[in-house]
Design an enzyme around this catalytic site. Sequence first.
Site, mmCIF file in Angstrom:
data_model
loop_
_atom_site.group_PDB
_atom_site.id
_atom_site.type_symbol
_atom_site.label_atom_id
_atom_site.label_comp_id
_atom_site.label_asym_id
_atom_site.label_seq_id
_atom_site.Cartn_x
_atom_site.Cartn_y
_atom_site.Cartn_z
ATOM 1 N N GLY A 77 62.237 34.130 -5.324
ATOM 2 C CA GLY A 77 62.819 33.819 -4.018
ATOM 3 C C GLY A 77 61.770 33.831 -2.917
ATOM 4 O O GLY A 77 60.807 34.597 -2.961
ATOM 5 N N ARG A 141 61.581 29.962 -10.598
ATOM 6 C CA ARG A 141 61.993 31.182 -11.300
ATOM 7 C C ARG A 141 61.729 31.148 -12.805
ATOM 8 O O ARG A 141 62.312 31.937 -13.550
ATOM 9 C CB ARG A 141 63.480 31.446 -11.032
ATOM 10 N N ASP A 172 60.002 41.653 -11.482
ATOM 11 C CA ASP A 172 59.946 40.976 -12.786
ATOM 12 C C ASP A 172 58.692 40.122 -12.918
ATOM 13 O O ASP A 172 58.035 40.129 -13.959
ATOM 14 C CB ASP A 172 61.183 40.084 -12.983
ATOM 15 N N LYS A 198 55.970 40.879 -3.507
ATOM 16 C CA LYS A 198 56.817 40.035 -2.649
ATOM 17 C C LYS A 198 58.292 40.290 -2.922
ATOM 18 O O LYS A 198 58.666 40.469 -4.084
ATOM 19 C CB LYS A 198 56.489 38.569 -2.971
ATOM 20 N N THR A 199 59.114 40.334 -1.960
ATOM 21 C CA THR A 199 60.564 40.172 -2.029
ATOM 22 C C THR A 199 61.204 40.698 -0.760
ATOM 23 O O THR A 199 60.859 41.800 -0.294
ATOM 24 C CB THR A 199 61.264 40.830 -3.239
ATOM 25 N N ASP A 201 64.017 41.708 -0.642
ATOM 26 C CA ASP A 201 64.960 42.754 -1.049
ATOM 27 C C ASP A 201 64.428 44.172 -0.811
ATOM 28 O O ASP A 201 65.198 45.125 -0.779
ATOM 29 C CB ASP A 201 65.310 42.615 -2.542
ATOM 30 N N GLU A 307 74.855 42.818 -0.740
ATOM 31 C CA GLU A 307 75.199 41.770 -1.702
ATOM 32 C C GLU A 307 75.630 42.310 -3.065
ATOM 33 O O GLU A 307 76.552 41.801 -3.687
ATOM 34 C CB GLU A 307 73.953 40.875 -1.877
HETATM 35 P P1 FBP Z 1 63.405 37.643 -5.377
HETATM 36 O O1 FBP Z 1 63.925 38.894 -6.017
HETATM 37 O O2 FBP Z 1 62.890 36.648 -6.334
HETATM 38 O O3 FBP Z 1 62.420 37.936 -4.281
HETATM 39 O O4 FBP Z 1 64.650 36.932 -4.648
HETATM 40 C C1 FBP Z 1 65.371 37.563 -3.657
HETATM 41 C C2 FBP Z 1 66.691 36.890 -3.355
HETATM 42 O O5 FBP Z 1 66.634 36.359 -2.045
HETATM 43 C C3 FBP Z 1 67.854 37.860 -3.505
HETATM 44 O O6 FBP Z 1 68.046 38.622 -2.347
HETATM 45 C C4 FBP Z 1 68.993 36.917 -3.803
HETATM 46 O O7 FBP Z 1 70.022 37.566 -4.529
HETATM 47 C C5 FBP Z 1 68.343 35.873 -4.654
HETATM 48 O O8 FBP Z 1 66.996 35.835 -4.255
HETATM 49 C C6 FBP Z 1 68.955 34.509 -4.494
HETATM 50 O O9 FBP Z 1 68.375 33.651 -5.411
HETATM 51 P P2 FBP Z 1 68.299 32.070 -5.296
HETATM 52 O O10 FBP Z 1 67.221 31.774 -4.316
HETATM 53 O O11 FBP Z 1 67.927 31.635 -6.655
HETATM 54 O O12 FBP Z 1 69.619 31.589 -4.797
#
Ligand code: FBP
Length: 547
Positions: A77, A141, A172, A198-199, A201, A307
């Site tokens: 993400g 991903r 991951d 990175k994230t 979250d 979420e």
């Molecule tokens: P990462 O863990 O890859 O950084 O992604 C974070 C995130 O934004 C989460 O908060 C969310 O649940 C998910 O990606 C949404 O995924 P997508 O972009 O595939 O809709």
Amino acid sequence: MTKSALQIARAAYQPKLPKALKGAVKAVEGAATQSVADQEAIQKLFPNTYGMPLIKFEAGEAVKLPAMNVGVILSGGQAPGGHNVISGLFDGIKALNPDSKLYGFILGPGGLVDHNYMELTSDIIDEYRNTGGFDIIGSGRTKLEKEDQFEKGLEILKELGIKALVIIGGDDSNTNACVLAEYYAAKKAGVQVIGCPKTIDGDLKNEMIETSFGFDTACKVYSEVIGNIQRDCNSARKYWHFIKLMGRSASHIALECALQVQPNVCIISEEVEAKDMSLDDVVTYIAQVVADRAAQGNNFGTVLIPEGLVEFIPAMKRLIAELNDFLATNAEEFSQIKKSHQRDYIIRKLSPENSAIYASLPEGVARQLTLDRDPHGNVQVSLIETEKLLSEMVATKLATWKAEGKYVGKFAAQHHFFGYEGRCAAPSNYDADYCYSLGYTASMLIANGKTGYMSSVRNTTAPAEEWIAGGVPITMMMNMERRHGEMKPVIQKALVKLDGAPFKTFAAMRDQWAMTTDYVYPGPIQYFGPTEVCDQPTKTLQLEQAK
Ligand code: FBP
């Protein structure tokens, strides 16, 4: 490309670097490391990259290094600041030798496997400095976990003469980066692998990684809009706003936003699980705040919902597990049932406990639980509209209380989900500086021959001059966890700690915030102006780092 006035002004921003990275550096090795748990198992799986020492960069003597080619991947993400990691990496390798080259693999790890890449020249890099998004090379991903992928990757890395690969990703992706580092080290392939945290979250952090990049900006964007909603809410005084916030399993984003805006209610999934709360317990808690405020004549308020909440309610978890199994084995029969009868069909088929919970869910959510499934056949919990689920159930409870004479108010709800709007915002000064330093640090780890390390920049609540740059062996963050029925080495995910300062601060204030309408309106991120307005780290980080 047409640019906004802010984008033009922001392009000239020179991110700050820790003092030690401003000139030539030397790598100082610390003590050997251990994984956080399951030491024996992890050591066995990573014989070449286990136990390596922590690295800290200090000012050193300039040495002439040969030019090096480096590859970079954005994984998963989007998170604000990714472009600055890449520009820091670019500037770092160019400072070491101007003939060094940077290659970007297109659309995530898949670009490495499919040999889809581009050279990132200074003209390209300059277009993306201090901007949000991952569009410079795109993200994806694809999981890098199989040997044939590693081999395909090695082909192109060799062809381009790439000495090191930098993987910018979450827990991951960094786990996979470490597996790749180990694989190339065991093969003596001559390719180093470095990770960057990175994230949005915020769940990739530990003793040596203070925060994942993007968390700061994303939370500030969400807090701005929640603040705006709170002002609207406090002006019209007629709505309850149910606001779901991205963040996957962990509730860090919801907690940080709560600390920034002081809402009437914020649910923390980790607490719900620890207290073994049922869905009805969560609903009752919110309804009670609504009723108490109504008793004071306040029929408005805000509720923040993480979420991942549904997965943390033990009874919901059991229901989802049974539904996953049941629908996997009875997919054919289920598809024959008329839409209008599907709900009753499921109610009849489930075990009594799960059937009762399923029957209590609002129609729309019950349908989502049987329809939206991922490629593995599992319910996609992130698609469940928890904000609507909770508000509908609160409305039902309030109606019952009204009939019993326990509630005298009006309840009208509005729903919001904030996620994507914060993931690609222009990075805050904090993220712009932090990311640039992470990228620059990665270049120094490469120059020092390191592999299997994550770039680490610490002490970030102090001025950037005093930040500590170095590297942490990724194996140090690992433990063994069951994934798809198998025990796997993975980076331990950081959930909200209920004994940590951010949660304790929130918990000490929430009863007051529930009743007093003590909203804070943070306003938009500021890039230029007084430092207390522009450079504040998140409340989470400030509380965690407070000595
Ligand atoms: P990462 O863990 O890859 O950084 O992604 C974070 C995130 O934004 C989460 O908060 C969310 O649940 C998910 O990606 C949404 O995924 P997508 O972009 O595939 O809709």
